[in-house]
Scaffold this active site. Structure first.
Site, PDB file in Angstrom:
ATOM      1  N   GLN A 255       0.817  -1.205   0.000  1.00 29.81           N
ATOM      2  CA  GLN A 255       0.000   0.000   0.000  1.00 29.81           C
ATOM      3  C   GLN A 255       0.856   1.263   0.000  1.00 29.81           C
ATOM      4  O   GLN A 255       0.321   2.361  -0.088  1.00 29.81           O
ATOM      5  CB  GLN A 255      -0.913   0.008   1.229  1.00 29.81           C
ATOM      6  CG  GLN A 255      -1.939  -1.110   1.249  1.00 29.81           C
ATOM      7  CD  GLN A 255      -2.649  -1.215   2.586  1.00 29.81           C
ATOM      8  OE1 GLN A 255      -2.668  -2.269   3.198  1.00 29.81           O
ATOM      9  NE2 GLN A 255      -3.237  -0.146   3.060  1.00 29.81           N
TER      10      GLN A 255
ATOM     11  N   THR B  28      -3.572  11.249  10.434  1.00 32.55           N
ATOM     12  CA  THR B  28      -3.292  12.032  11.641  1.00 32.55           C
ATOM     13  C   THR B  28      -1.867  12.577  11.627  1.00 32.55           C
ATOM     14  O   THR B  28      -1.560  13.497  12.384  1.00 32.55           O
ATOM     15  CB  THR B  28      -3.536  11.193  12.904  1.00 32.55           C
ATOM     16  OG1 THR B  28      -2.799   9.964  12.819  1.00 32.55           O
ATOM     17  CG2 THR B  28      -5.013  10.863  13.038  1.00 32.55           C
TER      18      THR B  28
ATOM     19  N   GLU C 219       0.620  -1.870   4.467  1.00 32.02           N
ATOM     20  CA  GLU C 219       1.075  -0.485   4.537  1.00 32.02           C
ATOM     21  C   GLU C 219       2.530  -0.413   4.965  1.00 32.02           C
ATOM     22  O   GLU C 219       3.356   0.225   4.322  1.00 32.02           O
ATOM     23  CB  GLU C 219       0.207   0.326   5.497  1.00 32.02           C
ATOM     24  CG  GLU C 219       0.625   1.784   5.587  1.00 32.02           C
ATOM     25  CD  GLU C 219      -0.284   2.619   6.466  1.00 32.02           C
ATOM     26  OE1 GLU C 219       0.103   3.754   6.817  1.00 32.02           O
ATOM     27  OE2 GLU C 219      -1.382   2.155   6.810  1.00 32.02           O
TER      28      GLU C 219
ATOM     29  N   ARG D  35      -5.316   7.584  16.990  1.00 31.80           N
ATOM     30  CA  ARG D  35      -6.644   7.539  16.378  1.00 31.80           C
ATOM     31  C   ARG D  35      -7.659   6.874  17.302  1.00 31.80           C
ATOM     32  O   ARG D  35      -8.836   7.251  17.318  1.00 31.80           O
ATOM     33  CB  ARG D  35      -6.603   6.827  15.018  1.00 31.80           C
ATOM     34  CG  ARG D  35      -7.911   6.946  14.248  1.00 31.80           C
ATOM     35  CD  ARG D  35      -7.788   6.419  12.835  1.00 31.80           C
ATOM     36  NE  ARG D  35      -7.193   7.364  11.916  1.00 31.80           N
ATOM     37  CZ  ARG D  35      -7.889   8.253  11.190  1.00 31.80           C
ATOM     38  NH1 ARG D  35      -9.190   8.344  11.338  1.00 31.80           N
ATOM     39  NH2 ARG D  35      -7.273   9.047  10.357  1.00 31.80           N
TER      40      ARG D  35
ATOM     41  N   PHE E  26      -5.973  -4.041   3.459  1.00 34.09           N
ATOM     42  CA  PHE E  26      -6.618  -3.747   4.745  1.00 34.09           C
ATOM     43  C   PHE E  26      -5.676  -3.113   5.766  1.00 34.09           C
ATOM     44  O   PHE E  26      -5.944  -3.147   6.962  1.00 34.09           O
ATOM     45  CB  PHE E  26      -7.254  -5.009   5.344  1.00 34.09           C
ATOM     46  CG  PHE E  26      -8.082  -5.801   4.385  1.00 34.09           C
ATOM     47  CD1 PHE E  26      -9.196  -5.240   3.784  1.00 34.09           C
ATOM     48  CD2 PHE E  26      -7.742  -7.109   4.060  1.00 34.09           C
ATOM     49  CE1 PHE E  26      -9.963  -5.963   2.884  1.00 34.09           C
ATOM     50  CE2 PHE E  26      -8.509  -7.840   3.156  1.00 34.09           C
ATOM     51  CZ  PHE E  26      -9.621  -7.274   2.563  1.00 34.09           C
TER      52      PHE E  26
ATOM     53  N   GLU F 289     -12.867   2.989   5.423  1.00 41.91           N
ATOM     54  CA  GLU F 289     -12.820   2.481   6.794  1.00 41.91           C
ATOM     55  C   GLU F 289     -14.099   2.656   7.608  1.00 41.91           C
ATOM     56  O   GLU F 289     -14.445   1.777   8.400  1.00 41.91           O
ATOM     57  CB  GLU F 289     -11.650   3.147   7.535  1.00 41.91           C
ATOM     58  CG  GLU F 289     -10.298   2.711   7.025  1.00 41.91           C
ATOM     59  CD  GLU F 289      -9.167   3.552   7.599  1.00 41.91           C
ATOM     60  OE1 GLU F 289      -8.348   3.008   8.348  1.00 41.91           O
ATOM     61  OE2 GLU F 289      -9.119   4.762   7.295  1.00 41.91           O
TER      62      GLU F 289
ATOM     63  N   PHE G 243      -7.683   1.629  11.788  1.00 43.33           N
ATOM     64  CA  PHE G 243      -6.431   2.168  12.339  1.00 43.33           C
ATOM     65  C   PHE G 243      -6.580   2.643  13.787  1.00 43.33           C
ATOM     66  O   PHE G 243      -6.197   3.738  14.147  1.00 43.33           O
ATOM     67  CB  PHE G 243      -5.954   3.328  11.445  1.00 43.33           C
ATOM     68  CG  PHE G 243      -4.475   3.618  11.541  1.00 43.33           C
ATOM     69  CD1 PHE G 243      -3.550   2.799  10.940  1.00 43.33           C
ATOM     70  CD2 PHE G 243      -4.012   4.727  12.221  1.00 43.33           C
ATOM     71  CE1 PHE G 243      -2.192   3.071  11.000  1.00 43.33           C
ATOM     72  CE2 PHE G 243      -2.656   5.017  12.312  1.00 43.33           C
ATOM     73  CZ  PHE G 243      -1.748   4.180  11.690  1.00 43.33           C
TER      74      PHE G 243
ATOM     75  N   ALA H 261      -5.912   5.383   5.562  1.00 37.55           N
ATOM     76  CA  ALA H 261      -6.671   6.447   6.224  1.00 37.55           C
ATOM     77  C   ALA H 261      -7.913   6.848   5.440  1.00 37.55           C
ATOM     78  O   ALA H 261      -8.396   7.969   5.565  1.00 37.55           O
ATOM     79  CB  ALA H 261      -5.792   7.673   6.488  1.00 37.55           C
TER      80      ALA H 261
END
Length: 812
Positions: free
Chosen positions: A230, A474, A265, A343, A261, A745, A377, A543
């Site tokens: 990702q 964030t 990442e 988060r 998912f 998400e 997340f 995100a």
């Protein structure tokens, strides 16, 4: 010049807002869509396998790999000593060595790699390693870790004694706190106070395509990495650092992923780096694919959380104050845990105004795999305490949980979060009223209560829960994206951007954006694989911001070309530029119509540049970690779900009978894709909360390493009556892409309604006067334990202020 030519709006253009099919849909269902392991490799391509640590925490006292080297087909054996650059693949902060060096920190950590002519030979050679370990004490309980001062902090792992967690003492324990007002005073003066505790399990990503990478040399001494990631720019960066080379010698490429998912990442970089190292050493192409069992042991998962909460409220159930403590199990290293716990804290309010509130987040270090990003997340784990509290308050006061929830929703008067952001489009009240009516909630609630009063075994539960999810990274700097757009002389268009496709339909939406801006049918626009040598320095596709960021960047590139063509056409035709428009594959100039192909040919002959870049950075967002205040999100997406469950109280088995969802996507970019995301996200969230259970033994070994022991939802688990609607008539109040909202998400957290409905069904065993504890995943075993606890409770026992009963403690 931005309004010189208007975007096309003709019916023939499959523009945003229309249900265009996924660009790879046919390839997915026919099997023609190629993934890395489907690609034919060079004839001399080599394969990698890795040896994993059997210990959660130990020193390596002997590493003898001579016998491994003697096995058939083995070309090379690689250890940490063979890394020419840095032995580090940490996503944000150091702490994740590519290969263990001197010490192992979790069972499943990669210790060495075997390069062989075939995958079978590589894997068969691994067990011949002779490695001696000196076991060390392993920390496996996140609560105990926090009590002992084992915390994962941004700089490094701290090990120093700290006081045990205690809400009433307000200990910060080297953690972050967000406050609004005076929570201790509000709780001290509240008419009612309830406390609760919950354990929220983690979740395995279980993508269909496991972690994989392929590295091959380029003819200029560079390397090309095919990666299922990702975040291709992060793969590029970490590969370069491991090899000790500059970034411009590494190209990372992603065409599609078989699911991500969040698990791809940060976790994909290690595979790319090891494949690249092996390719550099051997001079041959290398493919590295983790088998499912190794993948589940070696790569991170959704963070498990241990949550505690105290809430103060009045006689109507309205909150006056809250103190919420979130302990995230981060594993052995920081990875992305700083942002995940952030988060979770940001979403501790979910859709409710907390009043005077304090939210504290802890990042516990344990000797397990380093947990990582997963859809939501941290947001889903952060929402769970307040949703539990809503049910607890309702049982304490003898109210319908929906009424308690409605009395605490954000509105235009009570609209500031505990971290200081104003909720500027509080749609949730209207959304819930609409869903309450369309789902026939009140009549079903009455019928279910009557059914439960006469049913000795089967109990039904019903719950309506909301979702408020903040959209933006964030980490402020990640809120940027780039795109490269080219128009060829035959009129065809090619777009490339920094986002990656993992089945969510991002590429389709971006092509729709370009088609709209240029007044073209969708079939004129094609997208190419994401590559770091086309669009550099990209942010991860995460995100929920993939379309927000990359779609905007592609739109900027298309607007640039539209204006450029306008400027040329105005001079060519001798007409004012503002009289021109692009629609239906043509330039419209009053009564005159010039075909798209002719326009492009004329522009080319006039030496008009037919390629452009686009860039977008999300405005207005900021957050001050020292004060715990700011605006970390550009906007919020809303949603709500009503779930009905039927529970066999003698076995704990249950089924989800019906689900009604109403979800806010602003002005949808593609209703078909958005609806699919809502449905898929809900089912994945349902799996997290009900059936997907990660189990470790006392030595820290993962026991659930495949589909035989780890149960994701199947087709049979999908609600039999599944009604999904997108909220219409409420475009985003912020200047997003065509006033749309993200959808990746937020729908996952709609599944909290299933968990709440299970608690509702169990609570009926005590005439809805006791709120049962139900940790997640709420497996049949846990449901049965909770049922037994309430069966044994005296029906007349009144709830104590902490939410338990005097004679019957809640099920643990």
């Amino acid at each position: 010049m931005r309004k010189l030519i208007q975007p096309g709006t003709s019916a023939s253009t499959v523009a945003p807002g229309h249900a265009a099919p996924h660009d790879s849909a046919v390839g997915h269902v026919t099997g023609r869509a190629a993934y890395i392991d489907d690609l034919p490799g060079p004839a001399d391509m080599l394969q990698l396998a890795v040896g994993l640590s059997p210990h959660a925490h130990a020193r390596i006292t002997r590493l003898d790999l001579d016998e491994v080297r003697r096995q058939p087909g083995v070309v090379d054996v690689i250890t940490a000593a063979d890394i020419p650059g840095v032995n580090e693949v940490g996503a944000v902060y150091p702490g994740d060595p590519l290969l263990a060096e001197g010490k192992v920190r979790y069972a499943g950590q990669m210790v060495f790699a075997v390069l062989a002519d075939t995958l079978d030979n590589a894997r068969r050679a691994v067990p011949h390693a002779a490695i001696d370990y000196a076991p060390l004490d392993a920390a496996l309980d996140p609560v105990a870790s926090i009590a002992a001062g084992l915390t994962v902090l941004p700089e490094h792992v701290h090990e120093r004694p700290l006081p045990a967690p205690a809400l009433d003492r307000g200990a910060t324990m080297a953690s972050d706190t967000q406050t609004s007002g005076n929570a201790p005073a509000a709780l001290a003066h509240a008419p009612h106070v309830l406390a609760g505790e919950q354990v929220i399990g983690g979740q395995e990503h279980f993508y269909l395509e496991g972690q994989i990478a392929q590295a091959e040399a380029l003819d200029d001494d560079g390397l090309r990495i095919l990666t299922s990631s990702q975040h291709p720019s992060e793969v590029q960066k970490l590969v370069a650092e491991v090899l000790g080379v500059s970034l411009n010698t590494i190209v990372a490429e992603v065409r599609r992923m078989g699911g991500g998912f969040g698990g791809k990442e940060s976790q994909a970089a290690a595979l790319g780096a090891l494949a690249a190292l092996a390719a550099q050493r051997s001079g041959r192409a290398v493919r590295f694919r983790l088998p499912r069992a190794d993948d589940m042991q070696a790569t991170g998962k959704r963070h498990g959380f241990h949550n505690r909460y105290r809430v103060g409220f009045d006689d109507s159930g309205r909150l006056t104050g809250a103190d919420i403590e979130l302990i995230g199990n981060c594993g052995h290293s920081p990875d992305l845990s700083e942002g995940v716990v952030d988060r979770a804290m940001f979403h501790a309010d979910n859709a409710y105004y907390l009043g005077d509130a304090r939210v504290t987040g802890h990042r516990a270090m344990t000797h397990t795999v380093s947990n990582t990003a997963f859809r939501g997340f941290g947001g889903p784990q952060g929402m769970m305490p307040i949703e539990a509290a809503m049910d607890d308050i309702a049982r304490h006061l003898g109210l319908d949980p929906l009424d308690v929830r409605k009395r605490n929703l954000y509105d235009h008067e009570r609209c500031e979060t505990h971290y200081g952001q104003t909720v500027d489009q509080p749609l949730i009240g209207e959304l819930i009223e609409t869903l309450e009516a369309s789902s026939d909630y009140r009549a079903r609630r009455h019928a279910i209560t009557a059914f439960n009063a006469t049913s000795p075994v089967i109990r039904k539960g019903l719950a309506l829960t909301p979702v408020k999810f903040g959209i933006s990274f964030t980490a402020q700097h990640l809120n940027q994206a780039g795109a490269l757009l080219a128009i060829y002389t035959d009129g065809s268009v090619l777009i490339n951007h920094g986002g990656t496709e993992m089945g969510q339909g991002l590429h389709t939406k971006v092509c729709q954006v370009v088609a709209r801006e240029l007044g073209l049918p969708l079939e004129r626009v094609r997208i190419s694989a994401t590559r770091t040598d086309k669009v550099p320095n990209t942010s991860p596709t995460a995100a929920s911001s993939g379309a927000d960021l990359n779609g905007m960047a592609a739109r900027e590139a298309a607007i640039t070309l539209r204006e450029r063509l306008c400027e040329f056409a105005a001079g060519w035709l001798g007409v004012p530029g503002e009289s021109l428009s692009l629609a239906d594959e043509a330039l419209i100039a009053g009564e005159r119509r010039i075909g798209w192909h002719e326009l492009i040919q004329q522009a080319y002959m006039a030496r008009v540049p037919l390629s452009a870049t686009g860039f977008y950075a999300t405005p207005e967002i900021h957050y001050d970690r020292t004060t715990g205040r700011g605006r970390p999100f550009y906007y919020y997406a809303w949603g709500a779900a009503v779930s009905e469950v039927h529970v066999d109280t003698l076995t704990g088995e249950y089924r989800v009978a019906r689900v009604d969802i109403l979800h806010d996507v602003g002005d949808s970019l593609n209703p078909a894709i958005d609806r699919g995301q809502v449905e898929g996200g809900f089912v994945q969230g349902m799996g997290w909360l009900t059936s997907e259970e990660l189990k470790w033994d006392e030595a820290g070994h993962l026991l659930t390493t495949g589909p035989a022991t780890y149960k994701i939802p199947t087709c049979g688990d999908v609600p039999r009556d599944f009604r999904v609607q997108l909220l219409e008539g409420h475009p985003n109040s912020q200047a997003t892409l065509y006033r749309s909202k993200a959808v990746g998400e937020p729908p996952l957290m709609l599944a909290i309604s299933v968990w709440s409905a299970l608690r509702d069904a169990i609570a009926s065993l005590a005439d809805y006067r006791i709120s049962p504890r139900l940790d997640t995943p709420a497996t049949p075993e846990r449901v049965l334990t909770a049922c037994r606890a309430l069966h044994e409770a005296e029906p007349s026992t009144a709830p104590e202020p902490d939410g338990t009963t005097a004679d019957a403690p809640l099920a643990k």
